[in-house]
Enzyme design. Structure first.
Site, mmCIF file in Angstrom:
data_model
loop_
_atom_site.group_PDB
_atom_site.id
_atom_site.type_symbol
_atom_site.label_atom_id
_atom_site.label_comp_id
_atom_site.label_asym_id
_atom_site.label_seq_id
_atom_site.Cartn_x
_atom_site.Cartn_y
_atom_site.Cartn_z
ATOM 1 N N ARG A 155 0.783 -1.228 0.131
ATOM 2 C CA ARG A 155 0.119 -0.151 0.046
ATOM 3 C C ARG A 155 1.001 1.183 0.005
ATOM 4 O O ARG A 155 0.430 2.479 -0.730
ATOM 5 C CB ARG A 155 -0.829 -0.021 0.949
ATOM 6 C CG ARG A 155 -1.942 -1.097 1.221
ATOM 7 C CD ARG A 155 -2.776 -1.030 2.424
ATOM 8 N NE ARG A 155 -3.674 -2.269 2.476
ATOM 9 C CZ ARG A 155 -3.165 -3.577 2.939
ATOM 10 N NH1 ARG A 155 -1.961 -3.687 3.224
ATOM 11 N NH2 ARG A 155 -4.106 -4.490 3.017
ATOM 12 N N ILE A 156 1.870 1.193 0.940
ATOM 13 C CA ILE A 156 2.677 2.538 0.940
ATOM 14 C C ILE A 156 3.660 2.499 0.022
ATOM 15 O O ILE A 156 3.715 3.588 -0.859
ATOM 16 C CB ILE A 156 3.592 2.601 2.154
ATOM 17 C CG1 ILE A 156 2.402 2.575 3.728
ATOM 18 C CG2 ILE A 156 4.420 3.778 2.352
ATOM 19 C CD1 ILE A 156 3.035 2.352 4.935
ATOM 20 N N ASP A 175 9.782 -6.437 -4.955
ATOM 21 C CA ASP A 175 8.712 -7.277 -3.800
ATOM 22 C C ASP A 175 8.577 -8.659 -4.459
ATOM 23 O O ASP A 175 8.015 -8.888 -5.556
ATOM 24 C CB ASP A 175 7.449 -6.413 -4.156
ATOM 25 C CG ASP A 175 6.534 -6.823 -2.909
ATOM 26 O OD1 ASP A 175 6.512 -8.176 -2.673
ATOM 27 O OD2 ASP A 175 5.757 -6.043 -2.262
ATOM 28 N N ALA A 232 9.940 2.262 7.262
ATOM 29 C CA ALA A 232 9.188 1.114 7.581
ATOM 30 C C ALA A 232 9.468 0.654 8.969
ATOM 31 O O ALA A 232 9.023 0.987 10.137
ATOM 32 C CB ALA A 232 9.863 0.205 6.412
ATOM 33 N N ARG A 233 10.787 -0.079 8.991
ATOM 34 C CA ARG A 233 11.282 -0.427 10.484
ATOM 35 C C ARG A 233 12.821 -0.539 10.494
ATOM 36 O O ARG A 233 13.438 -0.790 9.603
ATOM 37 C CB ARG A 233 10.795 -1.746 10.740
ATOM 38 C CG ARG A 233 9.642 -2.114 11.155
ATOM 39 C CD ARG A 233 9.066 -1.415 12.392
ATOM 40 N NE ARG A 233 7.596 -1.699 12.740
ATOM 41 C CZ ARG A 233 6.484 -0.851 12.449
ATOM 42 N NH1 ARG A 233 7.043 0.297 12.060
ATOM 43 N NH2 ARG A 233 5.399 -0.881 12.800
ATOM 44 N N ASP A 257 13.111 7.485 9.908
ATOM 45 C CA ASP A 257 12.010 7.741 10.920
ATOM 46 C C ASP A 257 11.873 6.745 11.998
ATOM 47 O O ASP A 257 11.486 6.694 12.850
ATOM 48 C CB ASP A 257 10.733 8.016 9.961
ATOM 49 C CG ASP A 257 9.461 8.057 11.107
ATOM 50 O OD1 ASP A 257 9.618 9.081 11.923
ATOM 51 O OD2 ASP A 257 8.733 7.355 10.899
ATOM 52 N N GLU A 262 14.297 2.227 19.801
ATOM 53 C CA GLU A 262 13.484 3.436 20.008
ATOM 54 C C GLU A 262 13.440 3.716 21.237
ATOM 55 O O GLU A 262 12.801 2.884 21.835
ATOM 56 C CB GLU A 262 12.455 3.295 18.950
ATOM 57 C CG GLU A 262 12.644 3.187 17.175
ATOM 58 C CD GLU A 262 11.524 3.039 16.692
ATOM 59 O OE1 GLU A 262 10.480 3.350 17.106
ATOM 60 O OE2 GLU A 262 11.852 3.163 15.385
ATOM 61 N N HIS A 280 9.836 8.623 14.670
ATOM 62 C CA HIS A 280 8.900 7.247 14.273
ATOM 63 C C HIS A 280 7.365 8.062 14.062
ATOM 64 O O HIS A 280 6.445 7.508 15.092
ATOM 65 C CB HIS A 280 8.791 6.295 15.258
ATOM 66 C CG HIS A 280 7.781 4.862 14.494
ATOM 67 N ND1 HIS A 280 8.427 3.712 14.931
ATOM 68 C CD2 HIS A 280 6.737 4.822 13.764
ATOM 69 C CE1 HIS A 280 7.669 2.998 14.553
ATOM 70 N NE2 HIS A 280 6.554 3.653 13.881
HETATM 71 N N1 LIG Z 1 7.181 4.651 10.311
HETATM 72 C C1 LIG Z 1 5.608 4.620 10.416
HETATM 73 O O1 LIG Z 1 5.055 4.967 11.506
HETATM 74 C C2 LIG Z 1 4.934 3.093 9.928
HETATM 75 C C3 LIG Z 1 5.762 2.226 9.294
HETATM 76 N N2 LIG Z 1 5.122 1.125 8.721
HETATM 77 C C4 LIG Z 1 5.793 0.127 8.136
HETATM 78 O O2 LIG Z 1 5.588 0.000 6.878
HETATM 79 C C5 LIG Z 1 5.322 -1.649 6.293
HETATM 80 C C6 LIG Z 1 4.668 -1.522 5.124
HETATM 81 O O3 LIG Z 1 3.145 -1.186 5.334
HETATM 82 P P1 LIG Z 1 2.269 -1.239 4.342
HETATM 83 O O4 LIG Z 1 2.791 -0.768 2.905
HETATM 84 O O5 LIG Z 1 0.762 -0.604 4.641
HETATM 85 O O6 LIG Z 1 2.206 -2.861 4.173
HETATM 86 P P2 LIG Z 1 1.687 -3.767 2.905
HETATM 87 O O7 LIG Z 1 1.677 -5.173 3.597
HETATM 88 O O8 LIG Z 1 0.551 -3.098 2.069
HETATM 89 O O9 LIG Z 1 2.992 -3.786 1.896
HETATM 90 C C7 LIG Z 1 4.387 -4.344 2.371
HETATM 91 C C8 LIG Z 1 4.711 -4.933 0.963
HETATM 92 O O10 LIG Z 1 5.804 -5.713 1.092
HETATM 93 C C9 LIG Z 1 5.851 -6.754 0.719
HETATM 94 N N3 LIG Z 1 7.112 -7.827 1.307
HETATM 95 C C10 LIG Z 1 7.030 -8.953 2.049
HETATM 96 N N4 LIG Z 1 8.227 -9.218 2.288
HETATM 97 C C11 LIG Z 1 9.061 -8.674 1.384
HETATM 98 C C12 LIG Z 1 10.410 -8.767 1.130
HETATM 99 N N5 LIG Z 1 11.084 -9.884 1.621
HETATM 100 N N6 LIG Z 1 10.995 -7.926 0.288
HETATM 101 C C13 LIG Z 1 10.198 -7.027 -0.245
HETATM 102 N N7 LIG Z 1 8.900 -6.632 -0.120
HETATM 103 C C14 LIG Z 1 8.299 -7.595 0.746
HETATM 104 C C15 LIG Z 1 4.618 -7.523 1.059
HETATM 105 O O11 LIG Z 1 4.334 -8.785 0.395
HETATM 106 P P3 LIG Z 1 3.250 -9.598 1.184
HETATM 107 O O12 LIG Z 1 1.856 -8.763 1.109
HETATM 108 O O13 LIG Z 1 2.994 -10.573 0.200
HETATM 109 O O14 LIG Z 1 3.802 -9.989 2.494
HETATM 110 C C16 LIG Z 1 3.734 -6.204 0.456
HETATM 111 O O15 LIG Z 1 3.464 -6.379 -0.818
HETATM 112 C C17 LIG Z 1 4.642 -1.912 7.500
HETATM 113 O O16 LIG Z 1 4.899 -3.435 7.636
HETATM 114 C C18 LIG Z 1 5.125 -1.118 8.681
HETATM 115 O O17 LIG Z 1 6.340 -1.791 9.421
HETATM 116 C C19 LIG Z 1 3.425 1.317 8.564
HETATM 117 C C20 LIG Z 1 2.957 2.497 8.922
HETATM 118 C C21 LIG Z 1 3.767 3.561 9.600
HETATM 119 O O1 LIG Z 2 1.521 1.316 11.437
HETATM 120 C C1 LIG Z 2 2.653 1.133 11.812
HETATM 121 O O2 LIG Z 2 3.086 -0.080 11.591
HETATM 122 C C2 LIG Z 2 3.293 1.872 12.595
HETATM 123 O O3 LIG Z 2 4.592 2.003 12.892
HETATM 124 C C3 LIG Z 2 2.590 3.028 13.276
HETATM 125 O O4 LIG Z 2 3.263 4.111 13.923
#
Ligand SMILES: NC(=O)C1=CN([C@@H]2O[C@H](COP(=O)(O)OP(=O)(O)OC[C@H]3O[C@@H](n4cnc5c(N)ncnc54)[C@H](OP(=O)(O)O)[C@@H]3O)[C@@H](O)[C@H]2O)C=CC1
Ligand SMILES: O=C(O)C(=O)CO
Length: 314
Positions: A155-156, A175, A232-233, A257, A262, A280
């Site tokens: 999604r992101i 991906d 992300a993380r 971020d 943390e 974060h």
């Molecule tokens: N800093 C912050 O405040 C925030 C951080 N985040 C982080 O961002 C991450 C992504 O969020 P979001 O986009 O909503 O999640 P999504 O699940 O929509 O997207 C993550 C994508 O990464 C894919 N993926 C899984 N494993 C791998 C890999 N080894 N290499 C590359 N891509 C891979 C997933 O595939 P599949 O779906 O098949 O597993 C999916 O397509 C979250 O998991 C979270 O950790 C999110 C929100 C806030």
């Molecule tokens: O949605 C997440 O995974 C977050 O890190 C929110 O802060």
């Protein structure tokens, strides 16, 4: 009356509507401040005898599940559930739910903000003005024609790609779970992405496969002028390897971020002039906070009522 404890920090700050949802559902709500989200003992004490908990980055694992036998549901105020031990939750028959999609716009906008800030050296110029020095002391970069590499095309990641396209950038993505090409973007191997991109933005979840995926080998493929952005993380990056790459100017800079631990106040990355950092807060907008809160509250209420949550993880 069933009891739920709210530990998610941003929920407590502006959660009028989600709070009302919980209270209208007849749930006794206790909002508590978690002084040490990585410490499971403290998290256990805060949850106590509650049947539900709404968490942010608070660590919920075997210690918590053992110490809190009343717990029926862990509701994540956000997307990433890497802070929750899913196997342990299943073992203790605890439902885990999250709120996918609620913060994707905010995080993607943040990632793109960081890209622009790096490209135009905003922190450097702000410091300069504060030091009463006027005029250009160095050059920024245009994004047009540059290449962005997006790791994790969910999604992101897809939102970031759209913004990049509007800036006439070339978009590469990696991906392993997406088999088809998503036009007009180009799916590539991770090594090619690191070699060819001018900006690399991480959007993969933290899993056993992605932990420290950005290691010395990948960093050594990056161009000297390239930037790394992580919303992300922290654990996706081997921070020691990143520190050396940045310190030796083998890459141009990083915007972070998120960190492995943390808050990262003792992290040497923060001492480097080519690093910018935020606490974060990528999802911390009024809009995302409300969406996360409402879905997290709804998940909790549903499980309390014996129904399926909107988004069950396990
Ligand atoms: N800093 C912050 O405040 C925030 C951080 N985040 C982080 O961002 C991450 C992504 O969020 P979001 O986009 O909503 O999640 P999504 O699940 O929509 O997207 C993550 C994508 O990464 C894919 N993926 C899984 N494993 C791998 C890999 N080894 N290499 C590359 N891509 C891979 C997933 O595939 P599949 O779906 O098949 O597993 C999916 O397509 C979250 O998991 C979270 O950790 C999110 C929100 C806030
Ligand atoms: O949605 C997440 O995974 C977050 O890190 C929110 O802060």
């Amino acid at each position: 009356m069933k009891k739920a404890v709210i530990l998610a920090r941003s929920f407590a700050r502006s959660a009028k509507d989600p709070l009302r949802l919980l209270e209208t559902a007849g749930i006794q709500v206790e909002i508590k401040k978690d002084p040490d989200p990585e410490n499971e003992k403290i998290v256990s004490e805060l949850i106590g005898d509650a049947e539900g908990v709404l968490v942010g980055m608070d660590r919920v694992g075997e210690v918590v599940f053992t110490n809190c036998p009343n717990l029926k549901v862990v509701s994540k105020h956000g997307v990433g559930v890497d802070n929750i031990d899913l196997q342990s939750a299943q073992k203790h028959s605890v439902v885990v739910a999250n709120a996918p999609g609620t913060n994707s716009i905010s995080v993607a906008e943040m990632a793109f903000t960081l890209i622009l800030i790096l490209a135009r050296k905003i922190p450097h110029f702000f410091e300069q003005v504060k030091n009463k020095e006027w005029g250009a002391t160095s050059f920024g970069l245009e994004l047009e024609g540059k290449t962005i590499g997006i790791v994790g095309f969910g999604r992101i990641g897809k939102n970031v790609a759209q913004y990049a396209q509007a800036f006439a950038m070339k978009v590469l993505y990696y991906d392993p779970f997406i088999t088809d090409e998503i036009s007009p973007y180009k799916k590539v191997e991770l090594e090619i992405l690191f070699k060819d991109a001018d900006f690399i933005s991480l959007h993969a979840p933290l899993t056993d496969e992605t932990r420290e995926m950005v290691n010395d080998k990948l960093l050594s493929l990056m161009k000297k002028e390239a930037f790394l952005i992580n919303t992300a993380r922290g654990e996706l990056i081997n921070e020691e390897a990143l520190y050396l790459s940045l310190k030796e100017n083998r890459i141009a800079g990083a915007a972070l971020d998120v960190f492995t631990h943390e808050p990262p106040f003792d992290n040497p990355l923060l001492s480097l002039p080519n690093v910018i950092a935020t606490p974060h807060i990528s999802s911390h907008t009024r809009e995302a906070n409300l969406k996360m809160g409402n879905i997290a509250a709804e998940n909790l209420i549903r499980v309390f009522n014996g129904e399926e949550p909107l988004y069950r993880v396990v």
